[in-house]
Enzyme design. Structure first.
Site, PDB file in Angstrom:
ATOM      1  N   HIS A  64       0.978  -1.368  -0.068  1.00 47.63           N
ATOM      2  CA  HIS A  64       0.113   0.047   0.316  1.00 47.63           C
ATOM      3  C   HIS A  64       1.316   1.676  -0.313  1.00 47.63           C
ATOM      4  O   HIS A  64       1.662   1.606   0.498  1.00 47.63           O
ATOM      5  CB  HIS A  64      -1.256   0.247   1.628  1.00 47.63           C
ATOM      6  CG  HIS A  64      -2.202  -0.971   1.534  1.00 47.63           C
ATOM      7  ND1 HIS A  64      -2.135  -2.024   2.508  1.00 47.63           N
ATOM      8  CD2 HIS A  64      -2.626  -1.415   0.862  1.00 47.63           C
ATOM      9  CE1 HIS A  64      -3.007  -2.900   2.690  1.00 47.63           C
ATOM     10  NE2 HIS A  64      -3.664  -2.610   1.371  1.00 47.63           N
ATOM     11  N   TYR A 134       3.117   0.143  13.417  1.00 49.40           N
ATOM     12  CA  TYR A 134       3.470   1.211  12.209  1.00 49.40           C
ATOM     13  C   TYR A 134       3.827   2.962  13.118  1.00 49.40           C
ATOM     14  O   TYR A 134       3.180   2.779  13.756  1.00 49.40           O
ATOM     15  CB  TYR A 134       2.668   1.180  10.965  1.00 49.40           C
ATOM     16  CG  TYR A 134       1.862   0.319  10.206  1.00 49.40           C
ATOM     17  CD1 TYR A 134       2.211   0.411   9.217  1.00 49.40           C
ATOM     18  CD2 TYR A 134       1.369   0.072  10.814  1.00 49.40           C
ATOM     19  CE1 TYR A 134       1.772  -1.044   8.972  1.00 49.40           C
ATOM     20  CE2 TYR A 134       0.380  -1.529  10.562  1.00 49.40           C
ATOM     21  CZ  TYR A 134       1.079  -1.914   9.137  1.00 49.40           C
ATOM     22  OH  TYR A 134       1.248  -3.395   8.519  1.00 49.40           O
TER      23      TYR A 134
END
Length: 191
Positions: A64, A134
């Site tokens: 992504h 993340y």
């Protein structure tokens, strides 16, 4: 304790290694240091910190990225289990345009991946119950969200085995050739 940085074949993408202090209690390591990242010229301002929990081995997410002004840098670390982590360079001005690198991240090896703006990021779990953390430099914008097809032959990622779980959205991501046709201004992230 310190953070060390190892360059990859993708300009601006790094493998981040943390040295752990180990004693009878367990281990302690610094996963991010503002000063050490700034000294390396890397992003130090994180707008989001997210977590991805994955129940099953063979779960594939991505790769992504976000387009335009929502382009994002990611610092990715496996907090539980093991993953096969991938960064794909989608910057038309990069000498590594279309290239990728992959590395195993695990709770045991304490490695992180720093994926710069203009690169797509994805992973596949190698163990059940794998959790990924993340640090992300930009706010998520669903209208700017995109990716590249995980099995695109032109990029040639050699996944460890065929994915067992993948979302319908990720099954229908564009191929690299489609992204190239759209051009950097319309589709690929800004730098």
């Amino acid at each position: 304790m310190s953070v060390t940085f190892e360059a990859t074949n993708i300009p601006g993408a790094w493998i981040v290694d943390t040295t752990a202090f180990v004693d009878e209690r367990g281990a302690f390591s610094r996963t991010f240091s503002h000063a050490e990242f700034a000294e390396q010229g890397l992003e130090t301002c994180w707008r989001q910190i997210s977590s991805s929990s994955n129940r099953n081995r063979g779960t594939l997410r991505g790769p992504h990225f976000q387009r335009g002004t929502f382009s994002e840098t990611k610092l990715v670390r496996c907090e539980r289990g093991r993953i096969f982590d991938v960064v794909v360079d989608l910057r038309t001005t990069s000498p590594a345009f279309g290239a990728h690198f992959a590395i195993e991240l695990s709770v045991d090896n304490r490695l992180s991946v720093y994926a710069p703006r203009g690169c797509a990021h994805g992973f596949m779990t190698l163990e059940d119950d794998s959790t990924i953390n993340y640090h992300i430099s930009a706010d998520f914008n669903p209208d700017a969200s995109s990716g590249v097809l995980w099995c695109d032959e032109e990029i040639g990622i050699e996944w460890p085995f065929p994915p067992i779980m993948i979302s319908e959205k990720d099954r229908n991501l564009p191929r690299f050739a489609e992204l190239r046709k759209l051009g950097a201004a319309d589709m690929l992230p800004a730098f």
